[in-house]
Write a protein that holds these residues in place. Structure first.
Motif, PDB file in Angstrom:
ATOM      1  N   LYS A  87      -6.205  18.695  37.898  1.00  0.00           N
ATOM      2  CA  LYS A  87      -5.969  18.225  39.261  1.00  0.00           C
ATOM      3  C   LYS A  87      -7.183  17.508  39.825  1.00  0.00           C
ATOM      4  CE  LYS A  87      -1.872  19.982  39.241  1.00  0.00           C
ATOM      5  NZ  LYS A  87      -0.719  19.085  39.041  1.00  0.00           N
ATOM      6  N   LYS A  88      -8.356  17.940  39.410  1.00  0.00           N
ATOM      7  CA  LYS A  88      -9.575  17.267  39.843  1.00  0.00           C
ATOM      8  C   LYS A  88     -10.670  17.512  38.818  1.00  0.00           C
ATOM      9  CE  LYS A  88      -9.989  19.463  43.754  1.00  0.00           C
ATOM     10  NZ  LYS A  88     -10.548  19.960  45.042  1.00  0.00           N
ATOM     11  N   MET A  89     -11.596  16.587  38.767  1.00  0.00           N
ATOM     12  CA  MET A  89     -12.764  16.709  37.897  1.00  0.00           C
ATOM     13  C   MET A  89     -14.006  16.509  38.762  1.00  0.00           C
ATOM     14  SD  MET A  89     -11.769  16.978  34.538  1.00  0.00           S
ATOM     15  CE  MET A  89     -13.035  16.231  33.510  1.00  0.00           C
ATOM     16  N   VAL A  90     -15.091  17.175  38.411  1.00  0.00           N
ATOM     17  CA  VAL A  90     -16.347  17.042  39.129  1.00  0.00           C
ATOM     18  C   VAL A  90     -17.348  16.322  38.238  1.00  0.00           C
ATOM     19  CG1 VAL A  90     -18.287  18.238  40.202  1.00  0.00           C
ATOM     20  CG2 VAL A  90     -15.956  19.122  40.467  1.00  0.00           C
ATOM     21  N   ARG A  91     -17.929  15.285  38.769  1.00  0.00           N
ATOM     22  CA  ARG A  91     -18.969  14.562  38.057  1.00  0.00           C
ATOM     23  C   ARG A  91     -20.305  14.813  38.745  1.00  0.00           C
ATOM     24  NH1 ARG A  91     -19.337   8.042  36.686  1.00  0.00           N
ATOM     25  NH2 ARG A  91     -21.429   8.097  35.793  1.00  0.00           N
ATOM     26  N   PHE A  92     -21.279  15.278  37.973  1.00  0.00           N
ATOM     27  CA  PHE A  92     -22.598  15.575  38.519  1.00  0.00           C
ATOM     28  C   PHE A  92     -23.596  14.560  37.997  1.00  0.00           C
ATOM     29  CE2 PHE A  92     -26.761  17.625  37.994  1.00  0.00           C
ATOM     30  CZ  PHE A  92     -27.029  17.986  39.313  1.00  0.00           C
TER      31      PHE A  92
ATOM     32  N   THR B  34      -6.699   3.137  23.659  1.00  0.00           N
ATOM     33  CA  THR B  34      -5.260   2.880  23.662  1.00  0.00           C
ATOM     34  C   THR B  34      -4.474   4.151  23.930  1.00  0.00           C
ATOM     35  OG1 THR B  34      -5.588   1.095  22.055  1.00  0.00           O
ATOM     36  CG2 THR B  34      -3.354   1.942  22.320  1.00  0.00           C
ATOM     37  N   VAL B  35      -4.891   5.235  23.288  1.00  0.00           N
ATOM     38  CA  VAL B  35      -4.195   6.520  23.458  1.00  0.00           C
ATOM     39  C   VAL B  35      -4.255   6.980  24.913  1.00  0.00           C
ATOM     40  CG1 VAL B  35      -4.169   8.936  22.761  1.00  0.00           C
ATOM     41  CG2 VAL B  35      -4.677   7.161  21.061  1.00  0.00           C
ATOM     42  N   TYR B  36      -5.419   6.877  25.529  1.00  0.00           N
ATOM     43  CA  TYR B  36      -5.567   7.350  26.908  1.00  0.00           C
ATOM     44  C   TYR B  36      -4.682   6.568  27.875  1.00  0.00           C
ATOM     45  CZ  TYR B  36      -9.698   9.882  25.227  1.00  0.00           C
ATOM     46  OH  TYR B  36     -10.539  10.716  24.561  1.00  0.00           O
ATOM     47  N   LYS B  37      -4.542   5.269  27.647  1.00  0.00           N
ATOM     48  CA  LYS B  37      -3.678   4.460  28.505  1.00  0.00           C
ATOM     49  C   LYS B  37      -2.231   4.939  28.435  1.00  0.00           C
ATOM     50  CE  LYS B  37      -6.461   0.224  28.331  1.00  0.00           C
ATOM     51  NZ  LYS B  37      -6.532  -1.173  27.812  1.00  0.00           N
ATOM     52  N   GLU B  38      -1.766   5.297  27.239  1.00  0.00           N
ATOM     53  CA  GLU B  38      -0.394   5.773  27.078  1.00  0.00           C
ATOM     54  C   GLU B  38      -0.209   7.143  27.730  1.00  0.00           C
ATOM     55  OE1 GLU B  38       2.216   3.994  25.797  1.00  0.00           O
ATOM     56  OE2 GLU B  38       0.687   2.409  25.926  1.00  0.00           O
ATOM     57  N   LEU B  39      -1.219   8.011  27.608  1.00  0.00           N
ATOM     58  CA  LEU B  39      -1.113   9.341  28.200  1.00  0.00           C
ATOM     59  C   LEU B  39      -1.155   9.289  29.723  1.00  0.00           C
ATOM     60  CD1 LEU B  39      -3.288  11.466  25.754  1.00  0.00           C
ATOM     61  CD2 LEU B  39      -0.802  11.474  25.993  1.00  0.00           C
ATOM     62  N   ASP B  40      -1.894   8.337  30.268  1.00  0.00           N
ATOM     63  CA  ASP B  40      -1.947   8.187  31.725  1.00  0.00           C
ATOM     64  C   ASP B  40      -0.562   7.915  32.308  1.00  0.00           C
ATOM     65  OD1 ASP B  40      -4.636   8.662  31.913  1.00  0.00           O
ATOM     66  OD2 ASP B  40      -5.217   6.552  32.052  1.00  0.00           O
ATOM     67  N   LYS B  41       0.272   7.229  31.533  1.00  0.00           N
ATOM     68  CA  LYS B  41       1.606   6.877  32.011  1.00  0.00           C
ATOM     69  C   LYS B  41       2.494   8.102  32.212  1.00  0.00           C
ATOM     70  CE  LYS B  41       1.508   2.410  29.580  1.00  0.00           C
ATOM     71  NZ  LYS B  41       2.123   1.606  28.480  1.00  0.00           N
ATOM     72  N   VAL B  42       2.195   9.185  31.473  1.00  0.00           N
ATOM     73  CA  VAL B  42       3.030  10.385  31.562  1.00  0.00           C
ATOM     74  C   VAL B  42       2.262  11.568  32.155  1.00  0.00           C
ATOM     75  CG1 VAL B  42       4.574   9.694  29.700  1.00  0.00           C
ATOM     76  CG2 VAL B  42       2.483  10.965  29.154  1.00  0.00           C
ATOM     77  N   ASP B  43       1.086  11.297  32.707  1.00  0.00           N
ATOM     78  CA  ASP B  43       0.282  12.320  33.385  1.00  0.00           C
ATOM     79  C   ASP B  43      -0.049  13.488  32.454  1.00  0.00           C
ATOM     80  OD1 ASP B  43      -1.138  13.188  35.620  1.00  0.00           O
ATOM     81  OD2 ASP B  43       0.502  14.467  36.298  1.00  0.00           O
ATOM     82  N   ARG B  44      -0.509  13.154  31.260  1.00  0.00           N
ATOM     83  CA  ARG B  44      -0.934  14.159  30.290  1.00  0.00           C
ATOM     84  C   ARG B  44      -2.324  13.812  29.767  1.00  0.00           C
ATOM     85  NH1 ARG B  44       3.124  16.078  32.109  1.00  0.00           N
ATOM     86  NH2 ARG B  44       4.817  17.099  30.952  1.00  0.00           N
ATOM     87  N   VAL B  45      -3.001  14.823  29.204  1.00  0.00           N
ATOM     88  CA  VAL B  45      -4.294  14.604  28.561  1.00  0.00           C
ATOM     89  C   VAL B  45      -4.296  15.294  27.211  1.00  0.00           C
ATOM     90  CG1 VAL B  45      -5.578  14.413  30.732  1.00  0.00           C
ATOM     91  CG2 VAL B  45      -5.362  16.647  29.622  1.00  0.00           C
ATOM     92  N   MET B  46      -5.252  14.901  26.377  1.00  0.00           N
ATOM     93  CA  MET B  46      -5.462  15.561  25.095  1.00  0.00           C
ATOM     94  C   MET B  46      -6.956  15.575  24.810  1.00  0.00           C
ATOM     95  SD  MET B  46      -4.398  12.658  22.272  1.00  0.00           S
ATOM     96  CE  MET B  46      -4.979  13.695  20.916  1.00  0.00           C
ATOM     97  N   ILE B  47      -7.349  16.338  23.826  1.00  0.00           N
ATOM     98  CA  ILE B  47      -8.757  16.371  23.438  1.00  0.00           C
ATOM     99  C   ILE B  47      -9.063  15.133  22.611  1.00  0.00           C
ATOM    100  CG2 ILE B  47     -10.517  17.613  22.144  1.00  0.00           C
ATOM    101  CD1 ILE B  47      -9.687  18.938  24.737  1.00  0.00           C
ATOM    102  N   GLY B  48      -9.932  14.282  23.158  1.00  0.00           N
ATOM    103  CA  GLY B  48     -10.317  13.052  22.479  1.00  0.00           C
ATOM    104  C   GLY B  48     -11.752  12.699  22.782  1.00  0.00           C
TER     105      GLY B  48
END
Length: 390
Positions: free
Chosen positions: A200-205, A91-105
């Motif tokens: 800006k970007k994330m790398v998945r290996f 739920t938290v991540y969905k709300e943060l996506d709306k404002v283009d922010r992240v947090m440690i979770g």
């Protein structure tokens, strides 16, 4: 949330919606000399959020979310977020996506923020932004004597059940909340965190390993082919026992050839009658910029490059639990040689050295804070700070 690994029977469960109801619960429970356990989502390997005969306070309905992008706090250029303890990460991540922010979770999206944060909280982006507790700005908590506490780096504000408010410069509770574990100092109801700019970007290996061919070469065919997958529908019946162990691995341990041999041995030759899995999470980076006593997590976190966990499940109807528990503790003793410290949120609840494992040199201060804020051991929590006093 039902814990399928640990079954306990609280005497009463209070489903609360705000801090005032928690204050009333604690006042009543103390009058009946009942111990308190606290649960938000119930995701806990050790089952610390439940106990036989206890008064359980369930926080799953406390789901306030408030985002302030223009924070006036120091070092919060991207804002702050206030979260009720019962919020799940999805739920938290969905709300943060709306404002283009992240947090440690957490990466497990159905985990609630309470226990995750109080235990330290590592994340897929911790190398960039630190642990959850490194970004915890403030905590609201109800203490054993029903006081409502707001604790931050400026001190502690306390309001009693009659509305009288006092303030002190003491920062013990915010320090303890930054890794000292949940369910023992008070009922944490609300957290305020620093927000960050979304990367800006994330790398998945990804590395695909040909298990079918490898299994034939390593003589562990039955572990990874048709016979193994055929029993998956009956896993709850056939694999009733389980345990989890882990350690924080620093540079010295990671460079050890003995660690490679240890992993190879237990991947290819697990104990007969068990299924074993291993998980390694990268640490380091920004986490190493925080001093070992600045927060209450184990000092080993500040030099660790990864946390290594081993989980095992075994068959039977409980008749083999002692056998495998002893085996896992022996395995834990071997594993600990390669690291310093253990993450309390992903560890066994049976280690005889749990104080040193989970908090190291920070335990003495945590124990004193426990004695100050909960002198009568109202809060009950297995292998949490003060557990040996019950």
């Amino acid at each position: 949330m039902k814990n399928l690994r640990v079954t306990k029977y609280p005497a009463m469960i209070a489903v609360v919606k705000d801090a005032a109801e928690i204050q009333e619960c604690l006042f009543w429970a103390r009058s009946k000399s009942m111990h308190i356990v606290v649960q938000s989502s119930g995701h806990d390997f050790q089952g610390r959020s439940t106990a036989d005969g206890a008064f359980m306070i369930y926080l799953g309905n406390m789901t306030e979310i408030s985002i302030k992008l223009n924070s006036t706090r120091k070092d919060c250029p991207y804002g702050e977020i206030v979260l009720g303890s019962g919020n799940q990460w999805q739920t938290v991540y969905k709300e943060l996506d709306k404002v283009d922010r992240v947090m440690i979770g957490g990466s497990a999206h159905t985990v609630a923020i309470g226990g995750y944060t109080l235990g330290g909280g590592h994340s897929p982006i911790s190398r960039m932004y630190g642990l959850a507790v490194d970004n915890l700005l403030e905590v609201e908590m109800i203490t054993a004597d029903s006081r409502l506490i707001v604790a931050n780096d400026n001190g502690t504000t306390s309001t009693d059940i009659n509305g009288r408010t006092t303030h002190s410069s003491n920062t013990d509770l915010i320090w303890a909340s930054r890794g000292g574990g949940g369910g023992t100092f008070g009922v944490a109801t609300k957290f305020t965190f620093r927000l960050h700019e979304a990367p800006k970007k994330m790398v998945r290996f990804s590395c695909n390993f040909p298990m079918y061919l490898a299994a034939q070469k390593m003589n562990v065919y039955e572990l990874v082919t048709e016979k193994f997958f055929s029993i998956l529908p009956d896993m709850p019946k056939q694999w009733g026992g389980s345990d989890v162990i882990g350690t924080l691995v620093q540079k010295e341990g990671l460079n050890s050839s003995d660690l490679i041999e240890f992993l190879r041995k237990h991947i290819t030759s697990p104990k007969t009658g068990s299924l074993t899995g291993m998980t390694a999470i990268l640490l380091g980076g920004k986490m190493m910029e925080v001093g070992p006593q600045e927060t209450s997590v184990h000092p080993g976190f500040r030099k660790a490059l990864m946390t290594l966990g081993i989980g095992a499940s075994w068959g039977g109807n409980g008749d083999r639990d002692d056998e495998f528990s002893q085996y896992m503790q022996g395995l834990n003793a071997e594993l600990e040689k390669f690291g310093n410290g253990s993450y309390p949120n992903e560890s066994t609840g049976k280690s005889p050295t749990w104080k040193q494992d989970f908090w190291g040199s920070n335990y003495a201060r945590l124990e004193q804070i426990k004695k100050t804020w909960d002198p009568n051991n109202v809060f009950m929590c297995q292998q949490c700070v003060g557990w040996d006093r019950w």
